[in-house]
Design a protein around this motif. Structure first.
Motif, short mmCIF file in Angstrom:
data_model
loop_
_atom_site.label_atom_id
_atom_site.label_comp_id
_atom_site.label_asym_id
_atom_site.label_seq_id
_atom_site.Cartn_x
_atom_site.Cartn_y
_atom_site.Cartn_z
N GLY A 1 -1.64 7.97 6.18
CA GLY A 1 -2.66 7.01 5.76
C GLY A 1 -2.15 6.21 4.58
O GLY A 1 -1.00 6.35 4.16
N TYR A 2 -3.03 5.37 4.05
CA TYR A 2 -2.63 4.46 3.00
C TYR A 2 -3.65 4.45 1.86
O TYR A 2 -4.85 4.60 2.08
CB TYR A 2 -2.51 3.03 3.54
N PHE A 3 -3.15 4.23 0.65
CA PHE A 3 -3.97 3.87 -0.49
C PHE A 3 -3.64 2.44 -0.87
O PHE A 3 -2.45 2.05 -0.94
CB PHE A 3 -3.69 4.79 -1.70
N ILE A 4 -4.69 1.62 -1.10
CA ILE A 4 -4.48 0.27 -1.57
C ILE A 4 -3.78 0.29 -2.92
O ILE A 4 -4.16 1.07 -3.81
CB ILE A 4 -5.83 -0.48 -1.68
N ALA A 5 -2.77 -0.55 -3.09
CA ALA A 5 -2.01 -0.58 -4.34
C ALA A 5 -2.77 -1.35 -5.43
O ALA A 5 -3.80 -1.98 -5.17
CB ALA A 5 -0.65 -1.22 -4.10
N THR A 6 -2.24 -1.31 -6.62
CA THR A 6 -2.85 -2.03 -7.74
C THR A 6 -2.71 -3.53 -7.54
O THR A 6 -1.87 -4.00 -6.76
CB THR A 6 -2.19 -1.63 -9.06
N PRO B 1 0.84 -1.21 0.00
CA PRO B 1 0.00 0.00 0.00
C PRO B 1 0.87 1.25 0.00
O PRO B 1 1.96 1.27 0.57
CB PRO B 1 -0.80 -0.13 1.31
N ALA B 2 0.37 2.28 -0.67
CA ALA B 2 1.11 3.55 -0.73
C ALA B 2 0.85 4.36 0.54
O ALA B 2 -0.30 4.68 0.86
CB ALA B 2 0.68 4.34 -1.96
N LYS B 3 1.91 4.66 1.26
CA LYS B 3 1.78 5.42 2.50
C LYS B 3 1.94 6.91 2.19
O LYS B 3 2.94 7.33 1.60
CB LYS B 3 2.85 4.98 3.50
N LEU B 4 0.93 7.69 2.56
CA LEU B 4 0.91 9.12 2.26
C LEU B 4 0.63 9.92 3.52
O LEU B 4 0.11 9.40 4.51
CB LEU B 4 -0.13 9.43 1.19
N THR B 5 0.96 11.19 3.44
CA THR B 5 0.68 12.12 4.54
C THR B 5 -0.23 13.22 4.03
O THR B 5 0.06 13.84 3.00
CB THR B 5 1.97 12.73 5.09
N ASP B 6 -1.35 13.44 4.71
CA ASP B 6 -2.28 14.47 4.26
C ASP B 6 -1.79 15.86 4.68
O ASP B 6 -0.80 15.98 5.40
CB ASP B 6 -3.70 14.17 4.77
N PRO B 7 -2.46 16.93 4.20
CA PRO B 7 -2.00 18.29 4.50
C PRO B 7 -1.96 18.61 5.99
O PRO B 7 -1.27 19.56 6.40
CB PRO B 7 -3.03 19.17 3.77
N ARG B 8 -2.65 17.85 6.82
CA ARG B 8 -2.62 18.08 8.26
C ARG B 8 -1.58 17.25 8.98
O ARG B 8 -1.54 17.21 10.20
CB ARG B 8 -4.00 17.81 8.86
#
Length: 249
Positions: A197-202, A186-193
């Motif tokens: 969090g994560y997005f499920i990968a392909t 899963p792609a681990k990302l940081t939101d503007p705050r």
């Protein structure tokens, strides 16, 4: 024959419109589909909120729920008379191999398993297709000849179609499900705050994708038709599990 058309891409999806246009001239078609994209919803039911149907100008009905919600309502009393068969799709994107575990398209078809005719899930193998008309032709041919097909009860046909001109199709093959490799992390990302969090990968690539599988058929330019069943019992494991259980007690 009265057909129920549904999908997981949402009530305004071009694939659903293509299905309706292809079938409504020959069959009595009613559309009940999610009010938005619910891809990956599998066979989930909405049990914590009121499901509200909304009829649109074209006569299509949307539901604020999952694909399974839509078909469940339509075949269990919301529509009168009850549909005789469920067609799910045309989905934009393949549903091959392990995809059927997560697919809302396939799940919508499975919810029509109690009807007199086998339900069909139809997917065009491209997220940005250029040959919806090919899939529309294939689905019409399948439904036109469905009365000649005798299958065990609760069988679903999972149909995948290459995104090719009709004249470029090499034919149609009976296939089994292949299998994919594990998906990427899963792609681990940081939101503007600053919250992570994560997005499920392909999905993973085809691993068991040789001759006879749905992956192979699509790769070779054939329409793939795979019969599916609800029974997930692994009967071949009985001979291993039974002695193991007996040794425990």
């Amino acid at each position: 024959m009265k057909l129920l058309l549904s999908n997981d891409d949402g009530v305004f999806a071009p694939g659903l419109a293509a299905s309706y246009d292809a079938l409504s001239s020959c069959f009595d078609c009613q559309v009940v589909a999610p009010d938005r994209d619910r891809s990956g919803a599998s066979s989930s039911l909405t049990l914590d909120q009121l499901l509200r149907p909304e009829t649109h100008a074209n006569g299509f009905i949307s539901i604020n729920g999952t694909p399974t919600d839509c078909v469940h309502l339509a075949v269990n009393g919301m529509l009168d008379p009850v549909p005789e068969m469920v067609i799910s799709g045309i989905n934009l994107g393949a549903n091959l191999g392990d995809d059927v575990l997560y697919s809302g398209t396939v799940a919508a078809a499975f919810e029509g398993r109690f009807l007199n005719h086998p339900a069909i899930a139809v997917s065009l193998c491209s997220r940005s297709p250029t040959h919806l008309s090919t899939a529309a032709y294939v689905i019409r041919q399948l439904i036109t000849g469905i009365d000649e097909l005798q299958l065990p009860k609760r069988t679903v046909l999972n149909v995948n179609i290459p995104d090719l001109p009709l004249t470029a199709l090499n034919g149609i093959l009976l296939t089994r499900l292949g299998h994919r490799t594990r998906p990427a992390k899963p792609a681990k990302l940081t939101d503007p705050r600053g919250k992570e969090g994560y997005f499920i990968a392909t999905v993973g690539k085809g691993e068991d994708a040789g001759e006879g599988t749905d992956f192979f058929a699509i790769e070779q330019g054939y329409v793939s038709v795979t019969p599916l069943q609800v029974d997930k019992t692994h009967y071949q494991a009985f001979s291993h599990v039974e002695p193991w259980l007996e040794a425990l007690l």
